[in-house]
Scaffold this active site. Structure first.
Site, mmCIF file in Angstrom:
data_model
loop_
_atom_site.group_PDB
_atom_site.id
_atom_site.type_symbol
_atom_site.label_atom_id
_atom_site.label_comp_id
_atom_site.label_asym_id
_atom_site.label_seq_id
_atom_site.Cartn_x
_atom_site.Cartn_y
_atom_site.Cartn_z
ATOM 1 N N GLU A 245 0.889 -1.175 0.000
ATOM 2 C CA GLU A 245 0.000 0.000 0.000
ATOM 3 C C GLU A 245 0.920 1.215 0.000
ATOM 4 O O GLU A 245 1.685 1.424 0.941
ATOM 5 C CB GLU A 245 -0.900 0.011 1.231
ATOM 6 C CG GLU A 245 -1.858 1.188 1.256
ATOM 7 C CD GLU A 245 -2.379 1.479 2.635
ATOM 8 O OE1 GLU A 245 -2.275 2.643 3.075
ATOM 9 O OE2 GLU A 245 -2.877 0.552 3.302
ATOM 10 N N CYS A 282 -3.541 7.329 5.228
ATOM 11 C CA CYS A 282 -3.407 6.986 3.818
ATOM 12 C C CYS A 282 -4.655 7.359 3.033
ATOM 13 O O CYS A 282 -4.611 7.443 1.805
ATOM 14 C CB CYS A 282 -3.125 5.503 3.661
ATOM 15 S SG CYS A 282 -4.275 4.440 4.550
#
Length: 503
Positions: A245, A282
């Site tokens: 990620e 994020c």
């Protein structure tokens, strides 16, 4: 060997030496122990691993006060946020235990021997099996949910894979405490020696990925860090999956109806999302598309007022501060970009920065504003009409999320926006904000490059799929089959001769 130190980001001062960086030989020894533990962890079966996960959850819960206190001292994220993060982590350990109990994650299928239009078919039985030891890299911004404890560790253990964890340098003391708690609880629950391992230091992380015993890598961090690990994997004699990620802009589109209906509310809520966790999520909205005109002005004015009222935000480490200052300055100096508002000035020691709000026009949107900047900054892009809106969307990189804020009952424009965003995000969010990722069966936390390099999710029950591979037994005697593939077994959903059979 170098010291691994714990820093208080509120003061910027070193508080303690936590450990020494793990040597190459020590990494090799830990990986050998993990490899030796793999068969024993698999042999625990679904019932044994479910019990293990529930024991780990209970052990963390029993030390809640200690964990939250040390994590707050190392991250400045606050007891409320960290308490919620620990609750999430203990919950997802129990949820993966439920996944094991339910069993459909195995994708068990049986095709009995028989005639087919292609001719005779042998007896075929298929299910998913663990890959082997997994390397997990702790993330700076989630010390309890993407670190020693967290979704990667929980899903890997559930799958039957031992876990080698690279502690993040932003919270080594938290990592050490959580590891000690989990390691002790795991031993008491019957986990084989070597089921969990912990390493410190950048060199140790590189050594870990290069180790032949490691069969997959889970990583949450920057594109640069991800690429560095991928280069190491490319140099291995036997390449392994890398689940990264990496980067996400997370655009938010405000429709004209939404701006007209509740512009001030949207503006303030947006800044609340942008500054949540000091903008170190994020899923932080890094770019907001707002209509031109009076209705859009109400959104932007509220955003500016909220930023100006916001105190300096303490970031997790000096590297993030440097990156924030460098990238936000580049954004602010880009052509056609103006500064709308700044938060309160930083006054005093520590790793704090002032929140920042920038703006540009969709018709002249420079490419710089589509770059992720970790920290409390976002860019407002004003669009005049649907053509400018769609043109701007076409210039956006792919993200973990994309959000659409609609007017009451509005569907036509949101549908068109959704169709254009669908290929650019792993999760579409409506009438809400992308920060916060619920752990559930239906959750997907991933997206096209550069947000991730994989089709899998790192949050939710299907995160377990990353650490499993398909295996088929052909013509196998019943006594050589896993229990879940024998004819008389009825404990999990299975597809038998093409038909789904439920327990």
């Amino acid at each position: 060997m170098n010291d691994v130190v714990s820093v208080d980001p509120r003061t910027g001062q070193t508080v303690e030496v936590v450990a020494q960086e793990t040597t190459t030989d020590e990494v090799a020894q830990l990986c050998a122990a993990a490899l030796a533990a793999a068969s024993g962890l698999d042999a625990l079966g679904r019932v044994g691993r479910a019990s293990l996960l529930r024991s780990l959850s209970a052990a963390l819960e029993a030390r809640r006060e200690d964990i939250v206190a040390i994590a707050d001292r190392e991250t400045a994220l606050g007891p409320t946020r960290l308490g919620g993060e620990l609750t999430r982590t203990t919950y997802q350990l129990r949820l993966f235990a439920d996944v094991l109990d339910e069993g459909s994650y195995l994708e068990a299928a049986i095709d009995h021997a028989g005639d087919t239009p292609m001719g005779p078919r042998p007896d075929l039985r298929r299910m998913l099996v663990p890959l082997g030891p997994v390397a997990v890299f702790g993330a700076s911004n989630f010390p309890l949910a993407f670190s020693v404890p967290g979704g990667d560790t929980a899903s890997a253990l559930a799958s039957g894979c031992p876990v080698m964890i690279k502690a993040h340098g932003s919270h080594p003391a938290t990592s050490r405490l959580c590891f000690e708690i989990l390691d002790e609880a795991g031993r008491k629950a019957g986990a084989p020696e070597g089921t969990l391992g912990l390493v410190h230091g950048l060199r140790a992380g590189a050594d870990l990925v290069a180790q032949p015993a490691i069969r997959a890598v889970g990583f949450t961090g920057s594109v640069t860090g991800g690429r560095a690990l991928l280069e190491i994997i490319e140099q291995r004699p036997e390449r392994v999956p890398f689940f990264g990620e990496l980067s996400s802009l997370n655009p938010v589109v405000v429709t004209p109806h939404a701006a007209n209906e509740r512009g001030t509310t949207i503006g303030r809520e947006l800044i609340g999302s942008v500054t949540l966790g000091a903008g170190q999520f994020c899923t932080k909205p890094g770019l907001v598309l707002v209509p031109a005109g009076a209705a859009g002005d109400s959104v932007v004015d509220a955003m500016a007022a909220a930023v100006e009222e916001t105190a300096p935000q303490v970031l997790l480490n000096a590297g993030i501060v440097e990156s924030f200052e460098r990238i936000s300055a580049r954004l602010a100096q880009a052509p056609e970009v103006e500064t709308l508002a700044r938060g309160a000035a930083v006054d005093g020691p520590g790793l704090a920065v002032a929140p920042l709000l920038l703006t540009t026009r969709a018709a002249r949107m420079p490419p710089e504003v589509t770059e992720e900047c970790f920290g409390p900054v976002t860019v407002v892009v004003r669009y005049a009409g649907e053509n400018e809106l769609f043109g701007a969307i076409g210039e956006l990189p792919s993200s973990l999320t994309a959000a659409v804020l609609r007017g009451t009952g509005e569907t036509e424009l949101p549908l068109t926006i959704s169709e254009r965003l669908r290929s650019r995000a792993g999760r579409l969010v409506y009438d809400s904000y992308p920060t916060g990722v619920a752990v559930s069966w239906a959750q997907h936390h991933g997206g096209p490059w550069p947000s991730t390099n994989t089709q899998h999710t790192s949050v939710g029950t299907t995160a377990i799929r990353r650490f499993l591979r398909p295996m088929t037994w052909q013509g196998a005697p019943a006594e050589l089959l896993p229990a879940e593939l024998t004819d008389g077994y009825a404990g999990i959903p299975r597809r038998i001769d093409g038909a789904l059979v439920l327990p």
